[in-house]
Design a protein around this motif. Sequence first.
Motif, PDB file in Angstrom:
ATOM      1  N   ALA A  31       0.804  -1.216  -0.016  1.00  0.00           N
ATOM      2  CA  ALA A  31       0.184  -0.123  -0.110  1.00  0.00           C
ATOM      3  C   ALA A  31       0.879   1.193   0.102  1.00  0.00           C
ATOM      4  CB  ALA A  31      -0.851  -0.031   1.144  1.00  0.00           C
ATOM      5  N   GLU A  32       2.085   1.195   0.819  1.00  0.00           N
ATOM      6  CA  GLU A  32       2.960   2.338   0.912  1.00  0.00           C
ATOM      7  C   GLU A  32       3.488   2.729  -0.689  1.00  0.00           C
ATOM      8  OE1 GLU A  32       6.760   3.751   3.210  1.00  0.00           O
ATOM      9  OE2 GLU A  32       5.473   2.268   4.110  1.00  0.00           O
ATOM     10  N   ALA A  33       3.855   1.384  -1.387  1.00  0.00           N
ATOM     11  CA  ALA A  33       4.324   1.569  -2.472  1.00  0.00           C
ATOM     12  C   ALA A  33       3.553   2.458  -3.496  1.00  0.00           C
ATOM     13  CB  ALA A  33       4.844   0.122  -3.234  1.00  0.00           C
ATOM     14  N   GLY A  34       2.429   2.170  -3.188  1.00  0.00           N
ATOM     15  CA  GLY A  34       1.325   3.018  -4.197  1.00  0.00           C
ATOM     16  C   GLY A  34       1.670   4.432  -3.922  1.00  0.00           C
ATOM     17  N   LEU A  35       2.394   4.961  -2.989  1.00  0.00           N
ATOM     18  CA  LEU A  35       2.620   6.533  -2.838  1.00  0.00           C
ATOM     19  C   LEU A  35       3.834   6.934  -4.003  1.00  0.00           C
ATOM     20  CD1 LEU A  35       3.115   6.755   0.975  1.00  0.00           C
ATOM     21  CD2 LEU A  35       1.067   7.613  -0.410  1.00  0.00           C
ATOM     22  N   TYR A  36       4.410   5.760  -4.318  1.00  0.00           N
ATOM     23  CA  TYR A  36       5.816   6.286  -5.213  1.00  0.00           C
ATOM     24  C   TYR A  36       5.124   5.669  -6.668  1.00  0.00           C
ATOM     25  CZ  TYR A  36       7.943   6.551  -0.923  1.00  0.00           C
ATOM     26  OH  TYR A  36       8.119   6.714   0.420  1.00  0.00           O
ATOM     27  N   LEU A  37       4.324   4.973  -6.999  1.00  0.00           N
ATOM     28  CA  LEU A  37       3.731   4.601  -8.237  1.00  0.00           C
ATOM     29  C   LEU A  37       2.146   4.645  -8.202  1.00  0.00           C
ATOM     30  CD1 LEU A  37       4.292   3.869 -11.349  1.00  0.00           C
ATOM     31  CD2 LEU A  37       4.289   1.339 -10.396  1.00  0.00           C
ATOM     32  N   ASP A  38       1.648   5.421  -8.905  1.00  0.00           N
ATOM     33  CA  ASP A  38       0.094   5.407  -8.833  1.00  0.00           C
ATOM     34  C   ASP A  38      -0.403   3.947  -9.343  1.00  0.00           C
ATOM     35  OD1 ASP A  38      -2.494   5.993  -8.855  1.00  0.00           O
ATOM     36  OD2 ASP A  38      -2.433   7.437 -10.534  1.00  0.00           O
ATOM     37  N   ASN A  39      -1.479   3.511  -8.458  1.00  0.00           N
ATOM     38  CA  ASN A  39      -2.084   2.345  -8.843  1.00  0.00           C
ATOM     39  C   ASN A  39      -3.547   2.589  -9.172  1.00  0.00           C
ATOM     40  OD1 ASN A  39      -2.513  -0.436  -9.154  1.00  0.00           O
ATOM     41  ND2 ASN A  39      -2.490  -1.000  -7.128  1.00  0.00           N
ATOM     42  N   THR A  40      -3.830   3.341  -9.825  1.00  0.00           N
ATOM     43  CA  THR A  40      -5.316   3.645 -10.566  1.00  0.00           C
ATOM     44  C   THR A  40      -5.141   3.626 -12.252  1.00  0.00           C
ATOM     45  OG1 THR A  40      -5.219   5.927 -10.529  1.00  0.00           O
ATOM     46  CG2 THR A  40      -5.523   5.008  -8.525  1.00  0.00           C
ATOM     47  N   ASP A  41      -6.388   3.820 -12.557  1.00  0.00           N
ATOM     48  CA  ASP A  41      -6.321   4.061 -14.154  1.00  0.00           C
ATOM     49  C   ASP A  41      -5.593   5.215 -14.641  1.00  0.00           C
ATOM     50  OD1 ASP A  41      -7.810   1.549 -14.691  1.00  0.00           O
ATOM     51  OD2 ASP A  41      -9.883   2.944 -14.326  1.00  0.00           O
ATOM     52  N   ALA A  42      -5.209   6.114 -13.508  1.00  0.00           N
ATOM     53  CA  ALA A  42      -4.692   7.286 -14.081  1.00  0.00           C
ATOM     54  C   ALA A  42      -3.052   7.053 -14.012  1.00  0.00           C
ATOM     55  CB  ALA A  42      -4.967   8.465 -13.272  1.00  0.00           C
ATOM     56  N   SER A  43      -2.736   5.919 -13.656  1.00  0.00           N
ATOM     57  CA  SER A  43      -1.181   5.721 -13.683  1.00  0.00           C
ATOM     58  C   SER A  43      -0.472   6.032 -14.866  1.00  0.00           C
ATOM     59  CB  SER A  43      -1.018   4.235 -13.095  1.00  0.00           C
ATOM     60  OG  SER A  43       0.408   3.811 -13.074  1.00  0.00           O
ATOM     61  N   PRO A  44       0.706   6.257 -14.839  1.00  0.00           N
ATOM     62  CA  PRO A  44       1.505   6.211 -16.180  1.00  0.00           C
ATOM     63  C   PRO A  44       1.819   4.662 -16.708  1.00  0.00           C
ATOM     64  CG  PRO A  44       2.996   7.091 -14.351  1.00  0.00           C
ATOM     65  CD  PRO A  44       1.451   6.780 -13.827  1.00  0.00           C
ATOM     66  N   VAL A  45       1.904   3.928 -15.814  1.00  0.00           N
ATOM     67  CA  VAL A  45       1.991   2.503 -16.283  1.00  0.00           C
ATOM     68  C   VAL A  45       0.755   1.842 -16.440  1.00  0.00           C
ATOM     69  CG1 VAL A  45       2.913   0.266 -15.840  1.00  0.00           C
ATOM     70  CG2 VAL A  45       4.043   2.458 -14.795  1.00  0.00           C
ATOM     71  N   GLN A  46       0.270   1.987 -17.891  1.00  0.00           N
ATOM     72  CA  GLN A  46      -1.079   1.523 -17.892  1.00  0.00           C
ATOM     73  C   GLN A  46      -1.315  -0.091 -17.976  1.00  0.00           C
ATOM     74  OE1 GLN A  46      -4.213   3.287 -18.664  1.00  0.00           O
ATOM     75  NE2 GLN A  46      -2.856   4.572 -17.403  1.00  0.00           N
ATOM     76  N   ASP A  47      -0.259  -0.675 -18.290  1.00  0.00           N
ATOM     77  CA  ASP A  47      -0.193  -2.320 -18.076  1.00  0.00           C
ATOM     78  C   ASP A  47      -0.228  -2.822 -16.868  1.00  0.00           C
ATOM     79  OD1 ASP A  47       0.348  -4.867 -18.187  1.00  0.00           O
ATOM     80  OD2 ASP A  47       2.001  -4.813 -19.739  1.00  0.00           O
ATOM     81  N   VAL A  48      -1.290  -3.384 -16.407  1.00  0.00           N
ATOM     82  CA  VAL A  48      -1.485  -3.632 -14.967  1.00  0.00           C
ATOM     83  C   VAL A  48      -0.376  -5.009 -14.558  1.00  0.00           C
ATOM     84  CG1 VAL A  48      -3.091  -4.546 -13.374  1.00  0.00           C
ATOM     85  CG2 VAL A  48      -3.898  -3.038 -14.910  1.00  0.00           C
ATOM     86  N   ALA A  49      -0.131  -5.579 -15.446  1.00  0.00           N
ATOM     87  CA  ALA A  49       0.856  -6.673 -15.041  1.00  0.00           C
ATOM     88  C   ALA A  49       2.339  -5.868 -14.875  1.00  0.00           C
ATOM     89  CB  ALA A  49       1.022  -7.769 -15.979  1.00  0.00           C
ATOM     90  N   MET A  50       2.545  -5.295 -15.523  1.00  0.00           N
ATOM     91  CA  MET A  50       3.905  -4.363 -15.532  1.00  0.00           C
ATOM     92  C   MET A  50       3.799  -3.432 -14.384  1.00  0.00           C
ATOM     93  SD  MET A  50       6.967  -3.412 -16.550  1.00  0.00           S
ATOM     94  CE  MET A  50       7.153  -4.256 -18.029  1.00  0.00           C
ATOM     95  N   ARG A  51       2.796  -3.043 -13.936  1.00  0.00           N
ATOM     96  CA  ARG A  51       2.639  -2.090 -12.919  1.00  0.00           C
ATOM     97  C   ARG A  51       2.833  -2.778 -11.408  1.00  0.00           C
ATOM     98  NH1 ARG A  51      -2.963   0.276 -12.245  1.00  0.00           N
ATOM     99  NH2 ARG A  51      -2.666   0.666 -14.376  1.00  0.00           N
ATOM    100  N   LEU A  52       2.283  -4.201 -11.586  1.00  0.00           N
ATOM    101  CA  LEU A  52       2.314  -5.028 -10.446  1.00  0.00           C
ATOM    102  C   LEU A  52       3.800  -5.498  -9.961  1.00  0.00           C
ATOM    103  CD1 LEU A  52       1.053  -6.789  -8.194  1.00  0.00           C
ATOM    104  CD2 LEU A  52       0.831  -8.457  -9.684  1.00  0.00           C
TER     105      LEU A  52
END
Length: 145
Positions: A31-52
């Motif tokens: 959850a804290e990691a989400g402060l450094y990389l947005d985990n929503t649809d607005a994330s710059p990383v659109q590929d959810v697998a890559m975001r994970l």
Amino acid sequence: MAIAVFDYAAWVLRYPEFGAVSEQRAALFFAEAGLYLDNTDASPVQDVAMRLVLLNMATAHIAALSGALNADGKPSGLVGRVSSASEGSVSVTTELGHVPGSAAWFQQTSYGLSFWQATKGYRSAVYVAPQPYNFEPWAGSTWRR
């Protein structure tokens, strides 16, 4: 809404050194990691697998900084990367260096540095071209030149 969902078993499989970290504590790190990389649809990383994958790297970084790899489970208290160490009478020197942005914070662990390098392409400005301008004041009017 597509978000990356933390999978404790997969995280420990990838980072077995964190096997002693409880699932609840690891979820808090995620959850804290989400402060450094947005985990929503607005994330710059659109590929959810890559975001994970990236969030898991950041989770490992946060876990390491939080002392999860230490025998007592407590943070070391050191800030920055170790720049020199000696053995006789024990001496350790750390530094954050002169790195712009938050790179120095990520360079404190190999997990953080991996995250920093992997997200390099997402840390630049994105240019959005303006819509074409098709204004013709004389079109459709009785005014003529």
